[in-house]
Design a protein around this motif. Structure first.
Motif, PDB file in Angstrom:
ATOM      1  N   GLN A  83       0.839  -1.213   0.000  1.00 56.89           N
ATOM      2  CA  GLN A  83       0.000   0.000   0.000  1.00 56.89           C
ATOM      3  C   GLN A  83       0.866   1.252   0.000  1.00 56.89           C
ATOM      4  OE1 GLN A  83      -0.715   2.065   3.149  1.00 56.89           O
ATOM      5  NE2 GLN A  83      -1.632   3.484   1.738  1.00 56.89           N
ATOM      6  N   ILE A  84       1.926   1.267   0.795  1.00 57.29           N
ATOM      7  CA  ILE A  84       2.831   2.416   0.831  1.00 57.29           C
ATOM      8  C   ILE A  84       3.522   2.576  -0.517  1.00 57.29           C
ATOM      9  CG2 ILE A  84       4.980   3.304   1.856  1.00 57.29           C
ATOM     10  CD1 ILE A  84       3.988   2.158   4.542  1.00 57.29           C
ATOM     11  N   LEU A  85       3.986   1.480  -1.095  1.00 60.10           N
ATOM     12  CA  LEU A  85       4.632   1.531  -2.404  1.00 60.10           C
ATOM     13  C   LEU A  85       3.692   2.110  -3.455  1.00 60.10           C
ATOM     14  CD1 LEU A  85       6.702  -1.249  -4.101  1.00 60.10           C
ATOM     15  CD2 LEU A  85       4.785  -0.242  -5.290  1.00 60.10           C
ATOM     16  N   PHE A  86       2.471   1.567  -3.557  1.00 60.41           N
ATOM     17  CA  PHE A  86       1.540   2.020  -4.594  1.00 60.41           C
ATOM     18  C   PHE A  86       1.097   3.464  -4.380  1.00 60.41           C
ATOM     19  CE2 PHE A  86       0.630  -2.670  -5.147  1.00 60.41           C
ATOM     20  CZ  PHE A  86       1.333  -2.769  -6.339  1.00 60.41           C
ATOM     21  N   THR A  87       0.919   3.873  -3.139  1.00 54.44           N
ATOM     22  CA  THR A  87       0.564   5.273  -2.862  1.00 54.44           C
ATOM     23  C   THR A  87       1.683   6.197  -3.298  1.00 54.44           C
ATOM     24  OG1 THR A  87      -0.873   4.639  -1.022  1.00 54.44           O
ATOM     25  CG2 THR A  87      -0.059   6.915  -1.038  1.00 54.44           C
TER      26      THR A  87
END
Length: 179
Positions: free
Chosen positions: A98-102
């Motif tokens: 989630q952090i990567l995609f955000t």
């Protein structure tokens, strides 16, 4: 769409494909299999998940403004093979992605030629992204391989099953003729 936007879309899709391979592997394994390792020097899927999740949180949080190796990260602890329930492992896995995609969604073409630091070393943003593609694909490959090793004949292929390449190619050619 310009080259930078295309690049960000391409790498986002590559990361999504990687995550999907991991997800599909987890669904085929029971809890005990997540902790299997060949010997004490090899990593279980659970350890790999903790490591990848820790790396993602460290590298992608405040990506453009802080060093990718955060002082709060305890990398050595990621390799501790202590038991965590499946739900916690999945939470670690999902949180990292989630952090990567955000972060990727927030990047612009102009950001790609900026510099970020990883352990004090400068990297172009594009190089840092490529570094992580390589790192995560390495570990997702390990996860899939361990899953396939454990499931043997019960393994549900995540790509083209053995002996079905010609059939797959024909299907793809037919599909793209219609476009």
């Amino acid at each position: 769409m310009n080259i930078g936007e295309n690049y960000l879309n391409i790498v986002t899709n590559r990361f999504m494909e990687m995550k999907k391979l991991g997800d599909q592997t987890f669904h085929q394994l029971d809890d005990e299999q997540l902790y299997w390792s060949k010997h004490e020097e090899s990593n279980s899927i659970a350890v790999i998940v903790k490591h990848v999740g820790g790396n993602m949180v460290s590298r992608w949080s405040d990506f453009l403004s802080t060093d990718g190796e955060k002082p709060t990260r305890n990398r050595d602890l990621e390799f501790d093979d202590s038991y965590l329930p499946r739900e916690e492992l999945i939470r670690i896995w999902e949180h990292g992605w989630q952090i990567l995609f955000t972060t990727l969604a927030d990047l612009t073409e102009q950001d790609l030629l900026k510099k970020v630091k990883i352990r004090g070393e400068d990297h172009l943003v594009m190089a840092a992204i490529e570094r992580q593609i390589s790192h995560y694909s390495y570990h997702v490959g390990q996860i899939v391989y361990i899953g396939k090793l454990l499931k043997t004949s019960e393994w549900q292929s995540l790509s083209i099953p053995k002996g079905q390449s010609d059939q797959f190619n024909e299907t793809m050619l037919e599909k793209h003729k219609k476009c």
